[in-house]
Design a protein around this motif. Structure first.
Motif, PDB file in Angstrom:
ATOM      1  N   ASN A 213       1.300  -0.922  -0.020  1.00 55.14           N
ATOM      2  CA  ASN A 213      -0.132   0.262   0.163  1.00 55.14           C
ATOM      3  C   ASN A 213       1.165   1.142  -0.012  1.00 55.14           C
ATOM      4  OD1 ASN A 213      -2.846  -1.455   0.202  1.00 55.14           O
ATOM      5  ND2 ASN A 213      -2.502  -1.279   2.502  1.00 55.14           N
ATOM      6  N   VAL A 214       2.128   1.364   1.148  1.00 55.05           N
ATOM      7  CA  VAL A 214       2.571   2.311   0.687  1.00 55.05           C
ATOM      8  C   VAL A 214       3.668   2.869   0.126  1.00 55.05           C
ATOM      9  CG1 VAL A 214       4.821   3.010   1.203  1.00 55.05           C
ATOM     10  CG2 VAL A 214       3.577   2.004   3.199  1.00 55.05           C
ATOM     11  N   LEU A 215       3.762   1.199  -1.577  1.00 59.60           N
ATOM     12  CA  LEU A 215       4.612   1.871  -2.659  1.00 59.60           C
ATOM     13  C   LEU A 215       3.793   2.736  -3.634  1.00 59.60           C
ATOM     14  CD1 LEU A 215       6.820  -1.855  -2.600  1.00 59.60           C
ATOM     15  CD2 LEU A 215       7.281   1.046  -1.960  1.00 59.60           C
ATOM     16  N   GLN A 216       1.682   1.741  -3.113  1.00 53.84           N
ATOM     17  CA  GLN A 216       1.726   1.990  -4.599  1.00 53.84           C
ATOM     18  C   GLN A 216       0.919   3.854  -4.219  1.00 53.84           C
ATOM     19  OE1 GLN A 216      -2.031  -0.466  -4.106  1.00 53.84           O
ATOM     20  NE2 GLN A 216      -1.989  -1.916  -5.586  1.00 53.84           N
ATOM     21  N   GLU A 217       1.465   3.954  -2.900  1.00 55.67           N
ATOM     22  CA  GLU A 217       1.203   5.804  -2.532  1.00 55.67           C
ATOM     23  C   GLU A 217       1.736   6.234  -3.329  1.00 55.67           C
ATOM     24  OE1 GLU A 217      -2.496   7.266  -1.319  1.00 55.67           O
ATOM     25  OE2 GLU A 217      -3.725   5.574  -1.303  1.00 55.67           O
ATOM     26  N   ALA A 218       2.954   6.296  -2.934  1.00 56.24           N
ATOM     27  CA  ALA A 218       4.329   6.775  -3.319  1.00 56.24           C
ATOM     28  C   ALA A 218       4.176   6.904  -4.724  1.00 56.24           C
ATOM     29  CB  ALA A 218       5.618   6.107  -2.766  1.00 56.24           C
ATOM     30  N   PHE A 219       3.865   5.507  -5.186  1.00 54.84           N
ATOM     31  CA  PHE A 219       3.539   5.969  -6.875  1.00 54.84           C
ATOM     32  C   PHE A 219       2.537   6.943  -7.593  1.00 54.84           C
ATOM     33  CE2 PHE A 219       1.732   3.891 -10.689  1.00 54.84           C
ATOM     34  CZ  PHE A 219       2.517   4.167 -11.567  1.00 54.84           C
ATOM     35  N   ILE A 220       1.379   6.504  -6.874  1.00 56.91           N
ATOM     36  CA  ILE A 220       0.047   7.457  -6.963  1.00 56.91           C
ATOM     37  C   ILE A 220       0.422   8.738  -6.813  1.00 56.91           C
ATOM     38  CG2 ILE A 220      -2.101   8.272  -6.978  1.00 56.91           C
ATOM     39  CD1 ILE A 220      -2.447   5.356  -6.483  1.00 56.91           C
ATOM     40  N   ASN A 221       0.960   9.251  -6.292  1.00 60.76           N
ATOM     41  CA  ASN A 221       1.437  11.010  -5.662  1.00 60.76           C
ATOM     42  C   ASN A 221       2.495  11.239  -6.089  1.00 60.76           C
ATOM     43  OD1 ASN A 221      -0.653  10.479  -4.508  1.00 60.76           O
ATOM     44  ND2 ASN A 221      -0.187   9.936  -2.468  1.00 60.76           N
TER      45      ASN A 221
END
Length: 226
Positions: A213-221
């Motif tokens: 989830n952290v990696l997804q948020e970092a990627f999206i933002n």
């Protein structure tokens, strides 16, 4: 417009709005009734396309007035095969559209973008991010076209992806440039965390799901256009 933050989890700002949910136009949330922008507005125009889609879906945007700022937010998910076609035609001198497009593909997804410059000093800048689920199949294509007698245009179309195991991704960028631009570029990249980054997150006490989830948020933002 704070309700849009809770409802859609997107950045909002004072703007004229055109809102779609699950591919369906939402007149009660919109101040404008069409993606054909015929008049100059004091505020920027924000086109918002959010939700779950399946089958064929179209976003047709035409910018006619001069000096108009337009923003596009697309944040969609598909659990069934889906097609998303985004057609942008900018004919307004000194007008610009900036778009953040986020795609969550859990099945088969085709996204085809046409970005056409039909006047001088027009801008089309699109940042497309794909989160490709396990065993998903994604095809992202884009054509940027700067027509004759349309000098000093700013064209920037960028693809990036974060892919789960066995996901298949195809990028197909294309440029047709018939006038000298101010800027014209395409980009395509894959986002992948390094082993030291993952180790650091594990040592911080995060579970494998929390790390994902952290990696997804970092990627999206990372590096939004607005």
């Amino acid at each position: 417009m704070s309700y849009m933050w809770q409802d859609f989890n997107i950045k909002t700002f004072p703007a004229e709005t055109i809102v779609y949910r699950d591919g369906v136009f939402q007149p009660e949330l919109s101040t404008l009734q069409s993606c054909e922008i015929n008049s100059k507005y004091d505020l920027p125009v924000h086109i918002i396309y959010i939700g779950e889609i399946a089958g064929k879906n179209d976003i047709n945007i035409q910018i006619l007035p001069e000096n108009q700022k337009v923003f596009l937010t697309v944040k969609i998910e598909n659990k069934k095969p889906a097609f998303l076609n985004i057609f942008i035609k900018n004919t307004g001198k000194n007008s610009e559209i900036r778009g953040n497009i986020t795609l969550f593909n859990k099945s088969e997804l085709n996204c085809d973008i046409f970005a056409g410059h039909f006047n001088k000093n027009t801008g089309i800048l699109l940042n497309t991010k794909l989160l490709a689920g396990m065993d998903s199949v994604s095809k992202l294509s884009a054509t940027a076209e700067i027509n004759k007698n349309c000098e000093n245009c700013n064209s920037d179309i960028n693809f990036s992806a974060l892919a789960a195991k066995n996901a298949k991704i195809t990028f197909l960028p294309e440029q047709k440039i018939y006038s000298v631009p101010e800027n014209a570029k395409h980009g395509a990249s894959l986002f992948e965390a390094t082993a030291p980054q993952i180790q650091y997150l594990h040592e911080s006490g995060l579970s494998s799901l929390e790390i994902q989830n952290v990696l997804q948020e970092a990627f999206i933002n990372n590096n939004p256009l607005f």
